[in-house]
Design a protein around this motif. Structure first.
Motif, short mmCIF file in Angstrom:
data_model
loop_
_atom_site.label_atom_id
_atom_site.label_comp_id
_atom_site.label_asym_id
_atom_site.label_seq_id
_atom_site.Cartn_x
_atom_site.Cartn_y
_atom_site.Cartn_z
N SER A 97 -1.47 -1.51 -3.90
CA SER A 97 -1.22 -2.03 -5.12
C SER A 97 0.04 -3.64 -4.66
CB SER A 97 -0.59 -1.10 -5.77
OG SER A 97 -0.52 0.22 -5.56
N LYS A 98 -0.86 -3.92 -6.91
CA LYS A 98 -0.15 -5.14 -6.79
C LYS A 98 0.39 -5.42 -7.95
CE LYS A 98 -4.92 -6.69 -7.44
NZ LYS A 98 -5.68 -7.79 -6.69
N SER A 110 2.75 1.71 -13.26
CA SER A 110 2.52 3.15 -11.77
C SER A 110 0.51 2.42 -11.12
CB SER A 110 1.58 4.56 -12.66
OG SER A 110 0.70 4.96 -11.52
N LEU A 111 0.94 1.60 -10.11
CA LEU A 111 0.37 0.59 -9.70
C LEU A 111 -0.93 1.21 -9.23
CD1 LEU A 111 2.73 -2.00 -9.06
CD2 LEU A 111 1.38 -1.44 -11.11
N ALA A 112 -2.52 0.94 -10.07
CA ALA A 112 -3.28 1.51 -9.37
C ALA A 112 -3.75 0.74 -7.76
CB ALA A 112 -4.41 2.49 -10.72
N PRO A 113 -3.87 1.73 -7.29
CA PRO A 113 -4.44 1.08 -5.37
C PRO A 113 -5.46 -0.02 -5.28
CG PRO A 113 -4.89 3.30 -5.48
CD PRO A 113 -4.41 2.85 -6.87
N ASP A 161 6.68 4.96 -3.72
CA ASP A 161 5.72 5.17 -2.81
C ASP A 161 4.71 6.17 -2.20
OD1 ASP A 161 6.72 4.46 -0.81
OD2 ASP A 161 6.15 3.07 -0.22
N SER A 204 0.60 -1.48 0.21
CA SER A 204 0.35 -0.06 -0.14
C SER A 204 0.61 1.30 -0.21
CB SER A 204 -0.64 -0.13 1.44
OG SER A 204 -1.94 -1.00 1.24
N PRO A 238 -1.50 5.81 -6.30
CA PRO A 238 -0.68 4.90 -7.44
C PRO A 238 0.87 4.63 -6.98
CG PRO A 238 -0.85 6.75 -8.13
CD PRO A 238 -1.87 6.73 -7.22
#
Lengths: 531, 166
Positions: B108-109, B96-99, B129, B46, B80
């Motif tokens: 985010s994963k 860019s990993l969205a939550p 982050d 996160s 993200p």
């Protein structure tokens, strides 16, 4: 387009079914027992699964070892059971696939038959769910591959918060509880499958859920033989530090798994969704246009229940009498279940063309092709016959006789009341009657051939009277590819009746006094065989 | 039924079953080319909240129901996470990993695999982050020797605040 595919598939099935029918006979033909064999394999999987469960250890460290113990040290009983479990499960996939294709090829999935087709769809999903959860339990290299790809597929769905697949990429993340969960799934999903299998056959009268004993015995023996010849074995212990990149796949259960590498997980889900949608909608692509459903005429129904007994689709049930006539029950037809095959018309004891009432009526009739029309067409067809050995043909619309010129064409030959055969011969409309139905192991209306045979053999109500000379009645069961065989069989029948002495039938009144026992041994009537 | 016919029936059934048994574990499927290894970048983490927590004024606290009164208000949504992965000096992944979650308040994963030839590889992984727009909050570099079919995992352990190679 769909019609062309169906026609091609039907050609293929009819082509391969004939040699199967010759070798196995109509009773044992595996292609006519696909559903029953599917049930049989389910029971083999169940019994062998219960046996294996006694030896299986659900511990994370012990699962693989316990399966190895089963397969290596106890190979002669538990190992054989493991192979039976695996191969019977694979054969279920084969049976279901061929069954589905065959129902499609013979157009036995539209109209009122949509229900069985539609309920087959969740069966496919549940069968695959059962098989795939089973592969996880072995906890070998294949299990590692199956676990990772399965969970990657599930992770593609917007359901899970964390990627499940992360549990299978390093040691220390899995516990024995995981195997307890998988065992639960591997038992619960097949149980649900069994429930759906029951629903699948709900609307079918006399469903074949058990293969004939001889076929079952041979199947079991062959399965044991194959299990000894090629035992099902594990593919090495799971090693999460190494990718399971080379595995011996079960191509019956896992054919889509390699596609995740080329199509992507989303592509596989799109394919599965499209496949399910197509299967689900097929009964209505296009909808079947059929004749109006059978209708009961209470004035001529005495509630004998023969129509209800003979209906292959559970479309007729007996209910309390509603018109005050002194009979306890009456027939009630369900239009949503009726295929208008006419078998009920043939089973009704009121369906006698000898009746002298001004307008011929019977207890249950097809509005678009009633008994009166059938008698008229019979008389018309007989008028066109000439020569010394006249043979009148009653031909099924779905069998090899559908192209016979001058025949009386019917949606099913079992629509012919036995008394109509009597009528043709006793009124000298013809010298012989030939009945040309579907191939014996592919009866379009499921029970039409069986009922026709039994009625002629006086083994089922309504009987063909004893006074009717059986040597003047021939039956030929042939697929649409076998029109030549039908023609040849009818020609041979003409020759046979030429050698018979002139027929003498007693009047109906005299005959009724001499009515014989119902279980008179049937006379062989198969056209083409020796009389 | 003659014994010969029965034997013929049995042979046909057994042959069909043998074919089924043969396809139950063959032909072998190979997922990656021989001599290759897999580098897996996967973690669940996160990022910081989109905005800092704000101290409520006494008036705002007074307006809240008595059983729900709190001193600070923190927005649910998270930022993200920005990630980059270089293998052998080449950028193979940046995203860019969205939550997760409807409200964007989940972690985010990432779960990505990269097939590489076995052998030595320079690996560099970086992550941002926090609200910063330049530089990275977490970074790890290293040279690893991958054996054929090895599964090399790059994970992130929030409790240690660093990437883990294993």
């Amino acid at each position: 387009m769909i019609g062309a595919i169906r026609g091609t598939l039907r050609f293929g099935f009819e082509f391969i079914e004939r040699p199967f029918e010759r070798l196995f006979g109509a009773q044992l033909n595996p292609l006519a027992q696909l559903g029953a064999l599917g049930f049989f394999f389910f029971w083999i999987v169940t019994v062998s699964g219960i046996y294996l469960f006694a030896f299986f250890d659900t511990g994370i460290e012990r699962a693989f070892e316990s399966v190895e113990y089963i397969s290596r040290e106890q190979w002669f009983h538990a190992g054989v059971m493991r192979s039976l479990h695996r191969y019977a499960a694979d054969l279920m996939v084969v049976m279901i696939t061929v069954h589905l294709l065959r129902q499609f090829a013979y157009d036995q999935y539209r109209g009122v038959r949509w229900f069985s087709w539609f309920t087959g769809l969740p069966m496919i999903w549940l069968l695959y769910g059962s098989g795939i959860t089973g592969y996880w339990l072995v906890w070998d290299r294949l299990a590692q591959y199956v676990a990772i790809v399965s969970s990657e597929l599930l992770d593609r769905l917007p359901i899970f918060g964390e990627p499940i697949a992360r549990n299978f990429i390093s040691t220390g993340t899995l516990t024995s509880r995981f195997f307890t969960l998988m065992v639960f799934m591997h038992i619960a999903v097949p149980l649900f499958l069994l429930f759906v299998m029951w629903v699948h056959i709900l609307r079918i009268s006399r469903p074949k859920v058990n293969p004939p004993r001889m076929l079952a015995a041979m199947t079991l023996l062959a399965l044991i033989g194959v299990s000894l010849w090629k035992p099902a074995l594990s593919q090495g212990h799971v090693d999460l530090t190494k990718a399971a990149v080379e595995v011996g796949l079960d191509w019956f259960y896992l054919p889509l798994y390699p596609l995740t590498d080329s199509w992507g997980r989303g592509g596989v889900w799109v394919f599965l969704g499209a496949f399910s949608l197509m299967i689900g909608l097929m009964p209505w692509l296009p909808p079947l246009r059929r004749a109006r459903a059978a209708q009961v005429d209470l004035a001529h129904c005495n509630g004998c229940a023969r129509c209800s007994e003979d209906c292959p689709y559970e479309a007729i049930r007996m209910v309390r009498r509603s018109d005050g006539l002194p009979f306890p029950t009456q027939a009630q037809d369900s239009a949503s279940l009726c295929t208008s095959c006419g078998i009920c018309v043939g089973s009704c004891p009121s369906s006698t063309p000898f009746r002298r009432s001004e307008e011929l009526k019977t207890g249950i009739d097809l509005p678009d092709f009633d008994l009166k029309t059938l008698r008229e067409r019979t008389i018309e067809a007989a008028k066109a016959l000439s020569g010394p050995n006249r043979v009148l043909v009653f031909a099924c619309d779905h069998g090899g006789g559908r192209g016979v010129v001058g025949a009386v064409h019917l949606p099913c030959v079992a629509m012919t009341p036995p008394s109509l055969l009597d009528y043709v011969l006793s009124r000298d409309l013809a010298d012989g009657v030939a009945i040309a139905g579907c191939a014996e192991s592919a009866c379009f209306n499921r029970l039409g051939i069986v009922w026709t045979k039994q009625r002629i053999a006086a083994a089922r109500d309504p009987y063909l009277r004893a006074r009717v000379p059986r040597e003047r009645i021939a039956t030929v069961w042939a697929s649409t590819l076998e029109t030549r065989r039908v023609t040849a069989a009818i020609a041979a029948f003409v020759q046979r009746i030429a050698a018979l002495p002139h027929k003498k039938l007693r009047s109906p009144q005299a005959a009724s006094a001499a009515f014989v026992q119902p279980h008179t041994p049937p006379v062989s009537t198969e056209a083409g065989s020796a009389p | 039924m003659s014994y010969l016919r029965m034997a013929g029936q049995f042979v046909v059934i057994a042959a069909l079953f043998a074919a089924v048994a043969a396809f139950s574990d063959a032909p072998v499927y190979r997922q990656t080319p021989r001599g290759s290894a897999i580098v897996m970048l996967t973690f669940v983490h996160s990022a910081d909240r989109k905005a800092d927590c704000r101290r409520l004024t006494p008036e705002e606290i007074q307006k809240l129901p008595p059983n729900m009164r709190r001193v600070t208000e923190c927005p649910r949504g998270r930022r993200p996470i920005y990630v980059e992965l270089d293998l052998g000096g080449r950028r193979v992944f940046q995203a860019s990993l969205a939550p997760a979650g409807i409200a964007g308040d989940g972690p985010s994963k990432v779960y990505e695999r990269f097939v590489v030839p076995a052998g030595n590889h320079d690996i560099a992984v970086r992550m941002r982050d926090t609200p910063r727009t330049e530089g990275f909050d977490h970074e790890r570099r290293g040279t690893v020797t991958l054996s054929p079919d090895q599964m090399f995992v790059i994970d992130f352990r929030p409790e240690n605040g660093d990437f883990v190679f294993r």
